[in-house]
Enzyme design. Sequence first.
Site, PDB file in Angstrom:
ATOM      1  N   GLY A 255      -2.172  -1.543  -8.471  1.00 40.54           N
ATOM      2  CA  GLY A 255      -3.016  -2.401  -7.907  1.00 40.54           C
ATOM      3  C   GLY A 255      -4.454  -1.621  -8.215  1.00 40.54           C
ATOM      4  O   GLY A 255      -5.110  -2.729  -8.704  1.00 40.54           O
TER       5      GLY A 255
ATOM      6  N   HIS B  12      -9.538   0.526  -3.006  1.00 40.38           N
ATOM      7  CA  HIS B  12     -10.076  -0.837  -3.563  1.00 40.38           C
ATOM      8  C   HIS B  12      -9.818  -1.782  -2.520  1.00 40.38           C
ATOM      9  O   HIS B  12      -9.434  -2.889  -2.814  1.00 40.38           O
ATOM     10  CB  HIS B  12      -8.796  -0.888  -4.872  1.00 40.38           C
TER      11      HIS B  12
ATOM     12  N   ASP C 120      -3.760  -5.856  -8.554  1.00 43.84           N
ATOM     13  CA  ASP C 120      -4.160  -6.808  -7.912  1.00 43.84           C
ATOM     14  C   ASP C 120      -4.807  -7.979  -8.464  1.00 43.84           C
ATOM     15  O   ASP C 120      -4.407  -9.014  -8.101  1.00 43.84           O
ATOM     16  CB  ASP C 120      -5.131  -6.322  -6.941  1.00 43.84           C
TER      17      ASP C 120
ATOM     18  N   ARG D  79      -8.066 -13.505  -0.120  1.00 43.71           N
ATOM     19  CA  ARG D  79      -9.022 -14.698  -0.438  1.00 43.71           C
ATOM     20  C   ARG D  79      -8.446 -15.967  -1.409  1.00 43.71           C
ATOM     21  O   ARG D  79      -8.488 -17.116  -0.798  1.00 43.71           O
ATOM     22  CB  ARG D  79     -10.446 -14.405  -0.890  1.00 43.71           C
TER      23      ARG D  79
ATOM     24  N   ASP E  58     -10.793  -5.392  -3.817  1.00 45.44           N
ATOM     25  CA  ASP E  58      -9.656  -5.991  -4.519  1.00 45.44           C
ATOM     26  C   ASP E  58      -8.721  -6.678  -3.591  1.00 45.44           C
ATOM     27  O   ASP E  58      -8.022  -7.723  -3.880  1.00 45.44           O
ATOM     28  CB  ASP E  58      -8.925  -5.121  -5.662  1.00 45.44           C
TER      29      ASP E  58
ATOM     30  N   HIS F 265       0.762  -1.162   0.058  1.00 44.38           N
ATOM     31  CA  HIS F 265      -0.053  -0.245   0.028  1.00 44.38           C
ATOM     32  C   HIS F 265       0.750   1.235   0.085  1.00 44.38           C
ATOM     33  O   HIS F 265       2.118   1.157   0.459  1.00 44.38           O
ATOM     34  CB  HIS F 265      -0.749  -0.040   1.254  1.00 44.38           C
TER      35      HIS F 265
ATOM     36  N   ASP G 260      -1.504  -1.535   4.753  1.00 47.39           N
ATOM     37  CA  ASP G 260      -1.361  -0.429   5.892  1.00 47.39           C
ATOM     38  C   ASP G 260      -2.768  -0.424   6.363  1.00 47.39           C
ATOM     39  O   ASP G 260      -3.878   0.090   6.041  1.00 47.39           O
ATOM     40  CB  ASP G 260      -1.323   0.929   5.070  1.00 47.39           C
TER      41      ASP G 260
END
Length: 124
Positions: free
Chosen positions: A60, A92, A65, A101, A95, A12, A85
Site C-alpha cells: 500500500g 499514508h 493503494d 474517494r 493515499d 492495515h 484500523d
Amino acid sequence: MSVPPCIALIAHDQKKDDMAEFARQHQAALSRFRLVATGTTGGRVQEACPGLQVTRLKSGPLGGDQQIGAMIATGEVNMLIFFIDPLSAMPHDVDVKALTRLATLYDIPMALNRATAAKFIDFQ
C-alpha cells in the site's frame, strides 16, 4: 464466457490477521471472484487460503493503494474490501482517503469491516 467480478482486498497492519481469517471463513464465496490485493495483504490471504488466486500488487504505502485506485477508475475493480484500523495513525493517510474517494466517485461497494464485507460477498 463472462469474466467474474473483481474484488480488491486491502488491510492495515493491525487488520491483516482479520483479513486472513475473513478469507479463511469465506473462501468458498471469495473463490467466485477475481481477487487483487496490496502486496502484504495478498500474501497473508494466500497463506491462509492457498486455493485462492490473488493477484498481488505493490504494498500500500509503496503504490499499491494507487494501483487499486487506478483499477477502480478504469472499471477493473467492482468491489473494495478495505479493513481499516481506526485506532492507529496512518502515515499514508492521503493515499487511503484518495482510494475511498475513488470508490465513492465510481460508486462501487466498499466494505471497511468484516460484517459489511460478508454481506457484500453473500449478495453477489
